[in-house]
Write a protein that holds these residues in place. Structure first.
Motif, PDB file in Angstrom:
ATOM      1  N   THR A 132       1.111  -1.207   0.061  1.00 25.31           N
ATOM      2  CA  THR A 132      -0.825  -0.185   0.507  1.00 25.31           C
ATOM      3  C   THR A 132       1.035   1.381  -0.068  1.00 25.31           C
ATOM      4  O   THR A 132       0.654   2.310  -0.971  1.00 25.31           O
ATOM      5  CB  THR A 132      -0.799  -0.220   1.067  1.00 25.31           C
ATOM      6  N   ILE A 179      -2.785  -4.331  -0.660  1.00 22.77           N
ATOM      7  CA  ILE A 179      -4.119  -4.686  -1.402  1.00 22.77           C
ATOM      8  C   ILE A 179      -3.932  -6.155  -2.429  1.00 22.77           C
ATOM      9  O   ILE A 179      -2.935  -6.326  -2.677  1.00 22.77           O
ATOM     10  CB  ILE A 179      -3.666  -3.450  -2.969  1.00 22.77           C
ATOM     11  N   SER A 235       0.385  -2.996   5.392  1.00 23.64           N
ATOM     12  CA  SER A 235      -0.737  -2.697   4.549  1.00 23.64           C
ATOM     13  C   SER A 235      -0.895  -3.310   3.236  1.00 23.64           C
ATOM     14  O   SER A 235       0.108  -2.990   2.517  1.00 23.64           O
ATOM     15  CB  SER A 235      -1.760  -1.449   4.748  1.00 23.64           C
ATOM     16  N   ASP A 289      -6.401   3.837  -4.057  1.00 26.17           N
ATOM     17  CA  ASP A 289      -6.820   4.905  -3.360  1.00 26.17           C
ATOM     18  C   ASP A 289      -7.763   4.025  -2.226  1.00 26.17           C
ATOM     19  O   ASP A 289      -8.314   4.357  -1.198  1.00 26.17           O
ATOM     20  CB  ASP A 289      -6.347   6.089  -3.217  1.00 26.17           C
ATOM     21  N   ARG A 300      -8.461  -4.466   0.626  1.00 29.16           N
ATOM     22  CA  ARG A 300      -7.408  -4.470   1.322  1.00 29.16           C
ATOM     23  C   ARG A 300      -6.724  -4.892   2.752  1.00 29.16           C
ATOM     24  O   ARG A 300      -8.588  -4.987   3.468  1.00 29.16           O
ATOM     25  CB  ARG A 300      -7.435  -2.333   1.995  1.00 29.16           C
ATOM     26  N   GLU A 330      -4.809  -5.473   5.957  1.00 31.54           N
ATOM     27  CA  GLU A 330      -4.006  -4.532   7.087  1.00 31.54           C
ATOM     28  C   GLU A 330      -3.761  -5.888   8.425  1.00 31.54           C
ATOM     29  O   GLU A 330      -4.168  -6.607   8.977  1.00 31.54           O
ATOM     30  CB  GLU A 330      -4.979  -3.873   8.286  1.00 31.54           C
TER      31      GLU A 330
END
Length: 663
Positions: free
Chosen positions: A204, A293, A291, A249, A284, A286
């Motif tokens: 990310t 994608i 992070s 984003d 996404r 975490e």
């Protein structure tokens, strides 16, 4: 009466005790017996034994030495209420009797039962809890009372034995955790091999690709090595890269997207400069402070071509692989007057069965009533509609239908004379959406939490031990941390969710035996049985062994003491494998994962194993059911080679599939 050693001899015995329990080459049983021998030698008593406490008020003799082997033989079960050991534990210090009958113990149940005049015992603690007692005894009285040094020596034996037992238990725990880690890795590999599309994992913060699968390499024209470290934006046309950057984003809210808001198609720019239209799903994830994608990319070039073909004349429509039907709006109930070969292939119904019927026969028990009403409203308003609806094939199998219904007007009267229906099987896309949800959950919770447990145990072991055990515990910690790091990149995602190998004829009994053989080594305390009247053949891949092993592993893990595999045949010629355990019962959400391959954000299964079973079995054309009654029984139904051939030609009459009122 055994002669008591003197000062220098006692020092030598004490030194031998330390060396014995530090010896990593000796087994726990050997250490226990030799430790008792050294205690007898040090104290000058005839016998020594170790009692391990049970929850039912009994003690097991797990080690015993001495001149009277029949006094407390190994394996003997003692009534704790009739032993001196009960008082030993209660006193919180060594209990010493040199002449029990003269010291007021002649009416004690222990004296009445065993007649021991000489006794010295103390409590063994393991992990801070009472494990049992170490006892030194003689039937005859002792000439002198036990000294403080002798009591301290027995306490030393108990303390060192407790540490040794604790270390042995921790080592076994580490081995079990290591086996669990290896099984978890196998599950991930199996899951990743089932992924149907191109996969990329993007950092990310930097926007660079951390890993990509073989399908991604094939789609983009770059090798997997070339993709790693490449900016994700470099896979899109330079003029639109800022739009793609905003797209990544903002995210897709777990949707599959094929266009920008203004209708511009999403495309991949290949290494040779050509472009490919795509569908893109973005999730996404975490993990701690890292992070990533997760992008699932599907080449939709063929689908785009099919959509263009729908606009061609009747010949092109007839040859299309998408299901197309035409309903007559001038007749009551808008009956079907045309269905192309694509519709017949999709649903399993022939035009002869369809002629004069309404499309509602594709509906079933789980078809959403509101979606049906929405379609009805559009038809009544003579408007086009595009939606997704759960329909059923002629053989009863459900599929997700991306349905488009459009009115056809008479060019002169402008009256609606027909409705065109376009049916497209998007079950795979639905499965991909669920795949993102499952993978996100696993990466967020299951893997990290399980590995944190491993790290916590291994760090505790390292803190409580030294030498080789500390090194082993540190190695476990490092390995667990490496696996957490590995999950951040989701390397080799493709290797699990799609099994590219071709099914072949396999003896199902041999497959079951292979799965059970490994399970018996992993669960030595569980009884595994296989009931099969005869050998049977199925058409399957090697992944069937993994599915059957996973069910057995789940049954052994959550069952009580036994797991049973039973092989039968059904009335319709399918082969059934029933896996039964004697546990508390599989939760409803886990049964739903097994049977339907479905979960929700608020209710989801505890891991990947049952998802994997569902995917493997359904990919083989089979089905899974689960029932809870005095334990859990999970049943896998697999078609035989003959049944598989017949399934391609058999269909169910339209009248048997009709339900409810008109659309």
């Amino acid at each position: 009466m055994t002669t008591e050693p003197h000062g220098s001899e006692k020092d030598a015995v004490r030194q031998q005790l330390y060396e014995l329990l530090d010896d990593t080459e000796r087994s726990l049983v050997t250490k226990q017996r030799r430790g008792l021998e050294l205690g007898c030698e040090y104290l000058g008593v005839a016998n020594g034994h170790i009692q391990r406490r049970n929850d039912d008020g009994t003690d097991d003799v797990i080690a015993s030495v001495g001149s009277n082997p029949k006094l407390f033989p190994e394996g003997m079960v003692l009534d704790r209420a009739r032993t001196y050991c009960r008082r030993t534990v209660e006193s919180h210090s060594p209990l010493a009797l040199s002449n029990a009958s003269e010291q007021g113990w002649d009416t004690d149940p222990a004296y009445e039962k065993h007649g021991l005049d000489c006794y010295l015992g103390t409590t063994i603690f393991v992990d801070g809890a009472i494990y049992g007692t170490v006892c030194f005894t003689a039937e005859a009285p002792r000439q002198s009372d036990f000294t403080a040094d002798e009591k301290a020596f027995v306490e030393l034996i108990a303390r060192l034995l407790g540490r040794t037992i604790e270390a042995e238990a921790n080592e076994r725990r580490v081995e079990r955790l290591d086996r669990s880690r290896r099984r978890s890795e196998a599950k991930y590999e199996a899951l990743l091999r089932l992924a149907p599309d191109a996969i990329v994992v993007v950092d990310t913060d930097t926007g660079t690709i951390e890993t990509a699968n073989e399908r991604a390499a094939s789609l983009t024209g770059y090798s997997e090595a070339e993709l790693r470290g490449l900016s994700i934006l470099e896979l899109h046309p330079e003029a639109d890269r800022q739009r793609y950057a905003r797209l990544f984003d903002e995210g897709f809210d777990d949707r599959i997207q094929e266009r920008f808001d203004d209708g511009t198609p999403l495309v991949i720019e290949r290494a040779d400069g050509t472009t490919v239209p795509i569908e893109l799903g973005v999730g996404r994830v975490e993990l701690d402070d890292h992070s990533v994608i997760l992008g699932i990319v599907r080449d939709v070039s063929e689908r785009k071509e099919r959509e263009r073909e729908l606009r061609l004349k009747e010949r092109a429509i007839e040859e299309s692989s998408i299901g197309i039907t035409i309903g007559d709006a001038t007749q009551p109930d808008t009956p079907i007057v045309y269905a192309n070969a694509g519709f017949e292939a999709l649903t399993g119904y022939s035009m002869g069965e369809l002629n004069g019927e309404n499309c509602r026969f594709l509906q079933g028990d789980e078809t959403d009533a509101e979606t049906v009403a929405e379609i009805r409203r559009a038809i009544d308003a003579e408007e086009s509609i595009r939606t997704e609806i759960l329909n059923y094939r002629a053989n009863g199998r459900p599929f997700w239908n991306e349905l488009t219904v459009a009115p056809v007007m008479d060019p002169e009267s402008r009256a609606v004379t027909h409705f065109v229906g376009i049916q497209n099987d998007v079950t795979a896309r639905k499965r991909r959406n669920r795949l993102i949800e499952v993978l996100d959950r696993v990466l967020r919770h299951n893997l990290r939490n399980d590995m944190n447990v491993v790290i916590g145990f291994s760090e505790t072991i390292a803190a409580r031990t030294d030498g080789e055990l500390t090194e082993m515990a540190s190695r476990v910690t490092e390995t667990a941390q490496d696996l957490i790091s590995l999950s951040n990149t989701v390397r080799g995602f493709e290797s699990g969710v799609v099994d590219a190998t071709q099914p072949e004829l396999r003896d199902i009994r041999t497959v079951i035996d292979a799965a059970v053989e490994d399970l018996r080594s992993d669960y030595p305390d569980t009884e595994f049985t296989v009931l099969a009247a005869e050998s049977m053949t199925v058409l399957a891949t090697s992944k069937l062994t993994l599915a059957l092993a996973e069910l057995g592993d789940n049954a052994a893990k959550y069952g009580e003491s036994s797991v049973r595999y039973e092989l039968t045949t059904t009335d319709d010629g399918r082969i059934a494998v029933h896996v039964h355990d004697d546990g508390p019962g599989l939760p409803a959400i886990e049964r739903n994962v097994l049977e339907a391959g479905r979960e929700t954000p608020l209710e989801h299964g505890s891991g990947l194993g049952l998802w994997m079973v569902n995917w493997i079995v359904t990919n083989l054309g089979g089905s899974v059911t689960a029932s809870v009654d005095d334990g859990t029984t999970v049943s896998i139904y697999l078609p035989t080679p003959a049944a598989t051939e017949m399934d391609d030609v058999q269909s169910q009459s339209v009248s048997d599939r009709q339900s409810g009122g008109p659309l």
